[in-house]
Design a protein around this motif. Structure first.
Motif, PDB file in Angstrom:
ATOM      1  N   TYR A 101      99.382  66.402 -24.727  1.00 47.37           N
ATOM      2  CA  TYR A 101     100.135  64.881 -24.825  1.00 47.37           C
ATOM      3  C   TYR A 101     101.533  65.052 -23.977  1.00 47.37           C
ATOM      4  O   TYR A 101     101.513  64.103 -23.041  1.00 47.37           O
ATOM      5  N   MET A 105     101.961  63.233 -20.108  1.00 49.50           N
ATOM      6  CA  MET A 105     102.972  62.467 -19.925  1.00 49.50           C
ATOM      7  C   MET A 105     103.607  62.419 -18.666  1.00 49.50           C
ATOM      8  O   MET A 105     103.929  61.270 -18.331  1.00 49.50           O
ATOM      9  N   SER A 161      98.990  60.042 -24.149  1.00 44.76           N
ATOM     10  CA  SER A 161     100.234  60.212 -23.459  1.00 44.76           C
ATOM     11  C   SER A 161     100.322  58.907 -22.381  1.00 44.76           C
ATOM     12  O   SER A 161     101.452  58.873 -21.840  1.00 44.76           O
ATOM     13  N   GLY A 438     108.215  63.031 -22.071  1.00 43.80           N
ATOM     14  CA  GLY A 438     107.338  64.200 -21.786  1.00 43.80           C
ATOM     15  C   GLY A 438     108.104  65.592 -22.356  1.00 43.80           C
ATOM     16  O   GLY A 438     107.567  66.479 -22.974  1.00 43.80           O
ATOM     17  N   SER A 441     107.990  65.853 -25.853  1.00 41.83           N
ATOM     18  CA  SER A 441     106.823  66.096 -26.457  1.00 41.83           C
ATOM     19  C   SER A 441     106.396  67.565 -26.430  1.00 41.83           C
ATOM     20  O   SER A 441     105.730  68.145 -27.297  1.00 41.83           O
TER      21      SER A 441
END
Length: 492
Positions: A101, A105, A161, A438, A441
């Motif tokens: 993910y 992203m 994402s 991102g 994440s």
């Protein structure tokens, strides 16, 4: 700002019976906010099932089973997650999803600034729905191979994402800076609302088999994806309005086109020139260099680590922590965990409102972060005394933890993606949003993994990790907060 060639695959018109002047810029803004709200709520609803089924898949019977009020037939777990290393395997499952993910992203934001956002968003929703359902099919297919579940989560993470850069870019296209924090704080409640819907749905069907906890949310995101495909409008220009940041509404009927050609409106010509100059998407490294992007990105790394640890482990923690000496059922634990998200809804709205009121995003975020430290400590120490204490402290923790997380991923990202240094180029929105979220994440991937390993030593260690992470999150914003304070004192 999306160029005309990129943005417009035709969408259907909501309420076709309505004609101007009823269909104002405000009307279209509301439609976009509602559709994108539903879109990302469905993303989070389909992301919630792994946390709900953890206590079913993993080792679940506590040592003091005599005090357990609701042991059931599915307390035996599901291989390969029910052995002595079960919590480790579950943490690795979260890592697989969140790593793909976070990596996805960065690419999603880069691609999203260059192609039709609506089609790209729908592509992500359909893929997310399919692989969420595929994970659930492992129940009926009697799959016990770790590689299958890990592989599905990796691919699902890539599709998931796509969602965030797309919805933030679309909303950023339609919103100006005025009251952005409050509006996006309300709008960003989709994260917590999606978590609540996912928790209620997944918990509600859990007794019929854990596979249903994935299939139903997977079907939900596919249905919402169809709605997005039919009705989402990516930018105001396609509906006859200029970018809201210009603070001008302009109808693109024949008369105005003629005016532009004749040069009768110098202001409109300047707007057109600005749109043309800002049509090229900003580069990835250039976006990192924009003022404020890196500090907020690293702040979100630690903030999201905390938020996602709760997202993926809170139902499991509730199930395995006695409240007033009694352990509750899987279903009740899943439903009770929604209190954290309800607090998160109000926290995100409040953080947005406060940041608009004082016109200081970093100060607001730091305030919430540092107040969440005693809140988390209190929840761990006193949450087991009674159900009322547990609910109250869980709500307060969600309020304070999700406030800055919500603020940074929405209003801050939109501010940084359209700042004046970038000539108000909204085509940097998806890239800047992807960088910030991102990076966050990556922290989101580490948090649940570390919780899976550290929890074997005791939950005090997990909460210490969370508190330490919040402290570091606040440190990254101190320099920006000092700048905001100096500007306030100087009257700028």
């Amino acid at each position: 700002m999306q160029s005309e060639s990129l943005s417009q695959t035709p969408a259907l018109t909501l309420f076709p019976g309505l004609k101007p002047p009823h269909k104002t810029l405000l009307f279209h803004k509301i439609c976009v906010l509602v559709i994108t709200f539903l879109a990302y709520a469905s993303f989070h609803a389909s992301r919630k099932p792994p946390s709900i089924v953890k206590s079913v898949l993993g080792p679940t019977v506590p040592s003091n089973a005599a005090q357990v009020s609701n042991l059931s037939s599915y307390d035996t777990g599901w291989p390969p997650f029910n052995g002595t290393q079960g919590t480790h395997r579950l943490g690795e499952l979260d890592l697989a999803f969140l790593t793909s993910y976070s990596i996805g992203m960065y690419f999603a934001g880069h691609v999203g600034d260059r192609i039709d956002l609506r089609l790209f968003l729908v592509f992500g929703m359909m893929g997310s729905g399919f692989f969420t359902i595929l994970f659930g099919l492992g129940y009926w297919l009697d799959v016990h191979v770790l590689g299958f579940f890990v592989g599905v989560q990796i691919v699902c993470g890539v599709f998931q994402s796509i969602g965030w850069p797309c919805v933030v870019a679309v909303v950023g296209n339609w919103l100006g800076e005025s009251k952005r924090g409050l509006i996006m704080g309300v709008w960003n409640s989709h994260t917590s609302v999606g978590n609540i819907i996912g928790s209620v749905v997944a918990s509600g069907v859990l007794e019929f088999g854990w596979g249903w906890s994935f299939v139903v949310p997977g079907l939900l995101i596919i249905l919402v994806g169809i709605l997005v495909f039919l009705f989402l409008v990516v930018n105001p220009e396609s509906m006859g309005f200029v970018h809201p940041g210009m603070d001008i509404e302009m109808s693109v009927d024949t008369r105005n086109v003629e005016n532009l050609q004749k040069g009768e409106s110098e202001e409109t010509k300047l707007i057109e020139s600005d749109n043309s100059d800002s049509s090229s998407a900003i580069g990835f490294l250039e976006a990192w260099k924009l003022p404020g992007v890196a500090p907020f990105a690293f702040c979100l790394f630690f903030s999201k680590l905390v938020a996602y640890t709760f997202l993926y482990w809170l139902p499991y923690y509730i199930k395995h922590t006695a409240v007033a000496g009694v352990h509750i059922s899987h279903k009740t634990a899943g439903l009770l965990s929604t209190i954290f998200d309800i607090g998160g809804v109000l926290g995100g709205i409040t953080a947005g409102f406060v940041s608009d009121l004082i016109e200081a995003r970093a100060i607001t975020a730091i305030l919430f972060l540092f107040l969440s430290i005693p809140a988390l400590a209190s929840y761990r120490i006193f949450g087991s005394l009674s159900m009322l204490m547990n609910i109250s402290l869980m709500f307060l923790s969600g309020f304070l933890v999700n406030g800055p997380y919500s603020l940074i991923t929405t209003a801050v990202a939109a501010d940084l993606g359209t700042q004046s240094l970038n000539d108000r180029n909204s085509r940097a929105l998806a890239t800047v949003t992807a960088i910030i979220d991102g990076t966050g994440s990556v922290g989101a991937a580490l948090g649940p993994l570390l919780a899976g390993y550290i929890s074997t030593r005791g939950w005090n260690s997990v909460f210490f990790m969370l508190i330490l992470s919040i402290f570091f999150a606040g440190l990254f914003l101190i320099r920006i907060a000092r700048t905001e304070i100096r500007e306030k004192l100087s009257g700028k």
